[in-house]
Motif scaffolding. Structure first.
Motif, mmCIF file in Angstrom:
data_model
loop_
_atom_site.group_PDB
_atom_site.id
_atom_site.type_symbol
_atom_site.label_atom_id
_atom_site.label_comp_id
_atom_site.label_asym_id
_atom_site.label_seq_id
_atom_site.Cartn_x
_atom_site.Cartn_y
_atom_site.Cartn_z
ATOM 1 N N LEU B 232 0.861 -1.625 -0.072
ATOM 2 C CA LEU B 232 0.311 0.018 -0.501
ATOM 3 C C LEU B 232 0.656 1.359 0.055
ATOM 4 C CD1 LEU B 232 -2.857 -1.151 2.838
ATOM 5 C CD2 LEU B 232 -3.062 -1.180 0.406
ATOM 6 N N ALA B 233 2.013 1.363 1.161
ATOM 7 C CA ALA B 233 3.133 2.295 1.051
ATOM 8 C C ALA B 233 3.617 2.527 -0.223
ATOM 9 C CB ALA B 233 4.033 2.221 2.456
ATOM 10 N N SER B 234 3.601 1.418 -0.846
ATOM 11 C CA SER B 234 4.322 1.681 -2.563
ATOM 12 C C SER B 234 3.913 2.010 -3.664
ATOM 13 C CB SER B 234 5.224 0.506 -2.610
ATOM 14 O OG SER B 234 5.961 0.162 -1.833
ATOM 15 N N GLY B 235 2.201 2.728 -3.482
ATOM 16 C CA GLY B 235 1.231 2.775 -4.768
ATOM 17 C C GLY B 235 -0.146 2.483 -4.911
ATOM 18 N N ASN B 236 -0.478 0.555 -4.820
ATOM 19 C CA ASN B 236 -0.777 -0.209 -5.420
ATOM 20 C C ASN B 236 -2.039 -0.185 -3.470
ATOM 21 O OD1 ASN B 236 -2.570 -2.186 -5.738
ATOM 22 N ND2 ASN B 236 -0.671 -2.918 -6.792
ATOM 23 N N ASN B 237 -3.110 -0.295 -4.287
ATOM 24 C CA ASN B 237 -3.852 0.019 -3.137
ATOM 25 C C ASN B 237 -4.924 -0.895 -3.161
ATOM 26 O OD1 ASN B 237 -3.636 2.787 -1.572
ATOM 27 N ND2 ASN B 237 -4.734 3.270 -3.305
ATOM 28 N N ASN B 238 -4.562 -2.022 -4.629
ATOM 29 C CA ASN B 238 -5.607 -3.295 -4.641
ATOM 30 C C ASN B 238 -4.908 -5.077 -4.166
ATOM 31 O OD1 ASN B 238 -7.658 -2.517 -5.787
ATOM 32 N ND2 ASN B 238 -6.352 -1.360 -7.614
ATOM 33 N N VAL B 239 -4.933 -5.044 -2.941
ATOM 34 C CA VAL B 239 -4.517 -6.378 -1.504
ATOM 35 C C VAL B 239 -5.957 -6.903 -1.531
ATOM 36 C CG1 VAL B 239 -2.841 -6.423 -0.250
ATOM 37 C CG2 VAL B 239 -2.474 -4.290 -2.106
ATOM 38 N N ILE B 240 -5.349 -8.118 -1.948
ATOM 39 C CA ILE B 240 -6.684 -9.352 -1.001
ATOM 40 C C ILE B 240 -5.885 -9.759 -0.323
ATOM 41 C CG2 ILE B 240 -7.574 -10.893 -2.013
ATOM 42 C CD1 ILE B 240 -8.031 -9.539 -4.553
ATOM 43 N N LEU B 241 -5.482 -9.838 1.275
ATOM 44 C CA LEU B 241 -5.161 -10.782 1.857
ATOM 45 C C LEU B 241 -5.999 -12.806 1.979
ATOM 46 C CD1 LEU B 241 -5.813 -8.912 5.071
ATOM 47 C CD2 LEU B 241 -3.584 -8.494 3.563
ATOM 48 N N CYS B 242 -4.441 -13.387 1.347
ATOM 49 C CA CYS B 242 -5.001 -14.616 1.741
ATOM 50 C C CYS B 242 -4.271 -15.543 3.176
ATOM 51 C CB CYS B 242 -3.986 -15.624 0.308
ATOM 52 S SG CYS B 242 -4.648 -16.580 0.612
ATOM 53 N N GLU B 243 -5.266 -16.205 4.077
ATOM 54 C CA GLU B 243 -5.262 -17.179 4.993
ATOM 55 C C GLU B 243 -5.228 -18.774 4.215
ATOM 56 O OE1 GLU B 243 -4.469 -17.645 7.963
ATOM 57 O OE2 GLU B 243 -4.563 -19.697 8.367
#
Lengths: 352, 352, 352, 352
Positions: B232-243
């Protein structure tokens, strides 16, 4: 490998497996138990994957490996002879291994500026250390934390090397930086968080500098030796294993749980030399001396100890760094035990 | 931040700390307890490191963080609004998020050949999946195990995408491969073993494709969200978390321990969408259906499920892959629960 | 059992082992591998200890068990038929098991006074619970914490039973209290911390009331089933297994890690019914609903849920207790999923 | 104690908490941060439970303890003076503690018959051990494993004591057996599996014999010291702590992970003496010498070492037992390190 069939597996299924296995140049031997059939696979199964076999049939209950999953890293591979990793430093060659004096690696977590790294290098050299550690590229949990000075820090390490003759150990985090790091480092460190960064392992395996492989926080001994196997299989035989604490259910008083039992375990399993890092292993400078002494007494080949001229102002990992004064005292204590167990280098070497 | 002083700390030491802290634009507030002094630090401490403060004095017993170590990943950062990550696929945009139907990602562990990947893609699409997963670059514990077909496998994924319209999720292991992977992938996966490969996190954060961030085997929730924070801090807001399961003391019957409680925990802490991978989470295909159903019932936004046309012949992870027939049946069961909880997409979408 | 010999074991040593083993009425079968010898032991080895065999020779590398270390607890012991544990309550018999509706057990952590326990019992009964839980004897980490009202609390549980017809589940901590507890309890609970208190296991096994056996914090599935085996071997067949969270490296947001994968794993291994306790499993009331719903969807036979009329004033475990209102809402949600999966009891039963 | 309020907590809620807290004779001090309010509680909170406070309001984010949850076990409780536990044996008093020579406890896992226990006692005494260990009541994972000879074994221990003058350390598993065990034992052991058997802790605390408290397999340092606190609070000040390995994710090469860092950690936290049991800690006799030496070098006050005259025929734990010959050799090595660190008893004492 041993295949354990589920109770009441159909005979046809067993025959099927036996047929498949023969195609892999293995000799299957069947044992008919009271409730279950077991099939032993005779032949070279060292590099065969358990899961490949398990998939042969849903009637397979379990596949058990006889022998170790690693090969080049195993003690058998060298017929019981322990490796020595000899590192050339300006002060002369320093051997790591079971039959050599313990090697002491000291220095700050990260390289902060020229003055501090050179001062630290001189202090740890005077106390008897053989290598200077110091991070140019730092793996940090937070993106907002100091990430290391990178390339310019490498230059400062080179300067410290020139000023003291100490060997340099520093970490590489990215395959793209490997060449630059290898120019300065006498030993290239792969950090705990990258222990299973297989791209990086292959690339450090394909170059010449010795590699210090830290154990991952949740890496089993087998995982760790398999990571070493990546480097060995890529052609680099100079691997040193470094225990730096594992993650367990208790993290209140120590950051990690330093697993000193790896010392006799690795001695049983592998010919590779081993180092203990009590600074990361405990995360508190107060606990570093007793754990370093314990590691030496238990037979470690090398010790890594964080030293910072002013821990209170360190840009990273201050709480686990010793002051130069405390490091002097610890080296004094280590020398007493080291001489007792016959693993302390002659002054001539320390001062070389 | 709260600084807890050791009992009987000298007053001068406390004044010293207070002085230092003021230089950092923080307002210290001192509480005099019966045995110990506590100093509260008022101001913006979100991105401040605990260790920096701890180093101020050996008389500091502990530094406690009030609030979270992550910022952009926190639910507060978006004032309680949950993100949606919308991925454009040939079949149309697919949104991941709390207020959307559950997204199903299915496919083999690794791409083996054209026929198998296209057949699998067609089968999982017919059953209602929205994305095809498949590894071109494979992180394997052993250097002797199949490492993925690499670049040529990327082409096969592109072909499967063209043939079915499914979005593609595939893993990147090396910063050097990122560009190639990003050309084919609709979502770029960072695997569990690379969750703290910070170089890689920064680089996937500096490009545009959405990122699927798997939880490391020994990563705490905080570690995981801090890894997301790097992206996110590098500029990409599209993150999905996977357990995908964590490592615990019991690995006999399941390969990992699937931590389903992350579902409500992450919902409390972060705005990011979450996926559950019961295939890696359990390591046994028999356990995948019940755990996938549980994940859906508990509120997961997405499910990852390994499917292989012939698990017995899979080049990797066969034991945890469902056959297409079993996947059909599971999708049927999921649809029943999914409709009950209002998280199942209309047929129109599945068939789009 | 399979004995794996070390490489280069002397032939005499192997002959020696074979001789010993024959005296135990087992038939040894030897497989000569390329580097190692393996000896299969054919016969009844179910109750034989691995360590007894390992001690036969220092040349033994490993002893591997084929089949399970537990016997009466295994699904095979009942030829694949699942047990039902039927508990007689004033409201009628309540069966626990795979082929029965899910059984809901609710109530406070500890019995505080007559009014609160009777009010809670009435509320949970009205919401559809079948059993009242409540501690008379409380295992507490601190000696200074409330330890339960003991014997007088047992009387209050009896009063709540009489007032509502609900069955009572309460914990025994000491063999000396067993008789008193058994007088009141319809199901006797053995807590997580006593799961390997073998004296207690033998004694609850030697009486008639059904036993609820909680999983220890660091108990493997095998340890847990061996603890059940103690009860079964002592003559009591009515054992219910209860998962309540295990201890892992992350305890920040949840007190324990609820291991829901035990649901399919236990179904594979044992005929015994199973319960999930999401209250202890997560330690936070906010996370109890989603985890209870997940457990039901995944196939649990029973749910334990802490309910307290005023969690803010609870003498123990308040943070994980639901208010009666929240419990009503959860039961409503559970009933929807329960009906969908065909595991919800008809109103007639709940009101019996 | 420090109460951290959630962001945007209503003022009325904060006032409410402050009001409640004042009724508990505590002085609340409020710090207004930029996003959150923190309330420090000044007064005697040592024995107050975190959960009691947390329940005061759903707006409480977290309650943090300043200072330790244990009191009598803490080093502060004795104003920085370390305890010595002096045990009277027929050979004279043996003190355990920081300022005394290391105490060696040796013997078999379980008492098998008169000849073996007396022979072992003589051998370990001759080698310099101060205490004989040996189990009469054995906690075994399997109900089918040898459970110890019970009462008759106690008599054999008494005979060995009479024959050699060694002190006896043996385990109690059930409150019902305490009296019998206390008649024979000089030190009563509470095993790892009973570390949180609070009934047993209270009862060993209410009698006079010193208690050896083993750490539970998943016990944090705080849990362990709280268990000691139970004994101390019941009136028995003679408690010795024994580390015997914790359960972690790697159990392939060692049965447990011996946590030697407890040595400096406990020294910081508690006045109680500490023992290290490398036999259970590693589970393999080959690893016992190096880990025992490490423990001594790191500052342990006492060592427990399993010795069996014929490990291959041991009824329990053979693989981790040393032969008397190997024990002789280890004692020789220990004496060298012990003299170096000034913790070895004069021959006069060993032969007393």
């Amino acid at each position: 490998m041993i295949i354990v069939m589920k109770p009441d597996s159909p005979e046809s299924e067993i025959e099927n497996i036996i047929g498949e296995v023969k195609q892999w140049q293995l000799t299957p031997e069947k044992i008919q138990g009271t409730t279950q059939v077991v099939i032993g696979l005779v032949g070279d199964t060292a590099t065969m994957e358990i899961s490949r076999i398990q998939e042969l049939s849903p009637w397979i209950q379990e596949v058990l490996r006889v022998g170790k999953p690693f090969k080049r890293a195993s003690l058998e591979f060298r017929h019981g002879h322990y490796s020595e990793v000899v590192v050339n430093t300006p002060n002369g060659p320093v051997p790591f291994g079971k039959n050599h004096p313990v090697v002491v690696v000291a220095g700050p977590c990260s390289v902060e500026n020229e003055e501090m790294i050179i001062e630290t290098a001189k202090r740890v050299k005077a106390a008897g250390a053989h290598f200077l550690r110091g991070g140019a590229y730092k793996p940090r949990t937070s993106p907002y934390a100091f990430q290391g000075h990178g390339e310019s820090a490498l230059e400062l390490l080179a300067a410290a090397r020139a000023a003291t003759g100490l060997g340099i150990i520093t970490e590489v985090m990215d395959t793209a930086d490997l060449e630059k790091v290898a120019e300065v480092a006498d030993v290239i460190q792969v950090g705990a968080r990258n222990m299973q960064n297989f791209s990086l392992l292959k690339k450090v395996g394909a170059q010449d500098k010795p590699v210090l492989l830290k154990r991952g926080m949740a890496a089993t001994i087998d995982d760790w030796l398999m990571a070493a196997e990546y480097i060995l299989a890529s052609g680099n035989n100079n691997v040193i294993l470094c225990e730096r604490g594992i993650r367990t259910f208790d993290q209140k008083y120590t950051r990690n749980t330093l697993d000193l039992s790896v010392i006799p375990v690795l001695r049983d399993l592998t010919h590779l030399p081993m180092m203990i890092d009590a600074s990361h292993g405990t995360g508190k400078s107060d606990y570093v001396p007793s754990m370093s002494i314990a590691a030496l007494a238990a037979g470690a080949d090398s010790l890594m100890i964080e030293v910072h001229p002013n821990p209170a102002k360190a840009l990273s990992d201050g709480p686990q760094s010793l002051t130069p004064e405390k490091f002097d005292r610890l080296m004094q204590e280590l020398s007493v035990i080291g001489k007792t167990v016959g693993r302390w280098s002659q002054p001539a070497v320390a001062l070389a």
